[in-house]
Each structure stands twice: as structure tokens, then as C-alpha cells.
Design an enzyme around this catalytic site. Sequence first.
Site, PDB file in Angstrom:
ATOM      1  N   GLY A  12       0.774  -1.226   0.000  1.00 20.30           N
ATOM      2  CA  GLY A  12       0.000   0.000   0.000  1.00 20.30           C
ATOM      3  C   GLY A  12       0.805   1.275   0.000  1.00 20.30           C
ATOM      4  CG  ASN A  14       1.374   3.733  -5.736  1.00 13.12           C
ATOM      5  OD1 ASN A  14       1.916   4.801  -5.963  1.00 13.12           O
ATOM      6  ND2 ASN A  14       1.713   2.611  -6.348  1.00 13.12           N
ATOM      7  NE  ARG A  66     -12.399 -13.483 -11.012  1.00 16.03           N
ATOM      8  CZ  ARG A  66     -11.232 -12.970 -10.675  1.00 16.03           C
ATOM      9  NH1 ARG A  66     -10.407 -13.659  -9.920  1.00 16.03           N
ATOM     10  NH2 ARG A  66     -10.885 -11.761 -11.064  1.00 16.03           N
ATOM     11  CG  LEU A  94     -10.917  -4.321 -11.993  1.00 15.62           C
ATOM     12  CD1 LEU A  94     -11.180  -2.847 -12.290  1.00 15.62           C
ATOM     13  CD2 LEU A  94     -10.973  -4.576 -10.502  1.00 15.62           C
ATOM     14  CG  ASN A 108      -3.828   0.197 -12.877  1.00 12.01           C
ATOM     15  OD1 ASN A 108      -3.727  -0.251 -11.745  1.00 12.01           O
ATOM     16  ND2 ASN A 108      -3.031  -0.178 -13.858  1.00 12.01           N
ATOM     17  CG  HIS A 110       1.574  -0.339 -15.858  1.00 14.37           C
ATOM     18  ND1 HIS A 110       1.355  -1.647 -15.490  1.00 14.37           N
ATOM     19  CD2 HIS A 110       2.588  -0.357 -16.757  1.00 14.37           C
ATOM     20  CE1 HIS A 110       2.196  -2.430 -16.152  1.00 14.37           C
ATOM     21  NE2 HIS A 110       2.964  -1.678 -16.923  1.00 14.37           N
ATOM     22  CD  GLU A 148     -14.875  -2.782 -21.361  1.00 15.70           C
ATOM     23  OE1 GLU A 148     -16.024  -2.513 -20.971  1.00 15.70           O
ATOM     24  OE2 GLU A 148     -14.111  -1.931 -21.877  1.00 15.70           O
ATOM     25  CB  ALA A 180       7.216   8.026 -11.815  1.00 14.95           C
ATOM     26  CD  GLU A 181       4.693   2.921  -9.078  1.00 21.12           C
ATOM     27  OE1 GLU A 181       3.790   2.506  -8.331  1.00 21.12           O
ATOM     28  OE2 GLU A 181       5.688   2.229  -9.384  1.00 21.12           O
TER      29      GLU A 181
END
Length: 208
Positions: A12, A14, A66, A94, A108, A110, A148, A180-181
Site C-alpha cells: 500500500g 501508493n 469467481r 476486474l 490504475n 502502472h 476492458e 513517478a508513481e
Amino acid sequence: MLKLAVLVSGGGTNLQAVIDAIDSGKIKNAEVTYVISNKKDAYALKRAQNHGIKNECISPKDYGSREAFEEALLQVLDKEQPDLIVLAGYLVILPELMIQKYRNRIINIHPSLIPSFCGSGCYGLKVHEYALARGVKVTGATVHFVDEGTDTGPIILQKAVQVRQDDTPETLQRRVMEEAEWVILPKAIDLIASGKVTVVDRKVIVAE
């Protein structure tokens, strides 16, 4: 006030960057109201607890199928009604219904400059291993909306990080996070909370 639900699988860091940015005023008009992890021992849940943020583990392992897991996840999110869902190192695919229901309301982070080193199987330390193996001189991070596909949604922000000759995957991973993140994820949330982000023809327009 923009209500944020943060989904995370690991430590965690981020999530912490977002919490710190809210506390310091770098993110305005937003609050983290819920944290979900797919792992019971994820330190991210402890971070949420330490800040008085409602948190929960919803793991596929706890459900018979699932479909049952996806239904449980959606029920929780629909009950909480977040304005924005933030994937901060969430390593679960997701449900398609969730992506459709929260179109352009899921982001998100990345750890590469998309479209490099992204897609199926590119996550965590593997991204930096691939970058070093390819010999790139610049890498970085990307914040994007989720669609998607895998890392194929509209790009909101990117930030470059120089690759050093003596980098290991671990040192590069740490520097990409720090430089960066932890910078662009809070910035993207602030822009969205300020109403400055729109999506037109799968491209993000950021108002000045």
C-alpha cells in the site's frame, strides 16, 4: 467531496502516497472512504486502519466461484458508492460489469511508460526486469483509466524516470515509485477531483 475507494493487493505505498497528499492539501476535495484488498495480510489494510479508514478483505479464495467473488465485490462497491475507484497495485482482474458500471471512474497506476512493458503478465517487479533486459534508458509510470483491456485505457498522466547503468530491478522499482508513481497518482486524483479531466474519443483532455 470526491469519495475514493482504493483497491490494493500489497503493502500500500501508493495508498499511503494518496493519504499523505490529502493530508498535506496536495489533493483537494477528495477523501479515501474505503480500502479493499484481496489479501488478508496486506499491509495496506493496516495503513487504512491507522488512518481510521474503513477497510475490508474480499478475496476470491473465500468464495465458491469467481462469479460469487465478483458479485460480492460489486455489492460492496455499490453500497459504498465511491465517486472514483483507485487501483493501487491491485492484482485481480476486474469484473467486466464493474468496468461498465464505473466507466471512466476507475484509474490504475502502472510502473512503466505505457505502451511499453505493459499488458498481460506485466506487473510488479517483472515490469522493471523487462525494462532492464531491453536496455531502455528511460522508464517511468502511467496513470490511466481502466477499460476492458489490460493497461489499454485512456492515459491521464505519465512521468519519466532515468535508468541508471547500475540499476537492479529492485532499485529501479523503488526509484520509479518515489519519482513517478507517488507523484502522478495523487496529481491525477486531484485533477479529477477538481473537474479538470474529461475523456474524448478515448483520449484524456486535461483543462488548464
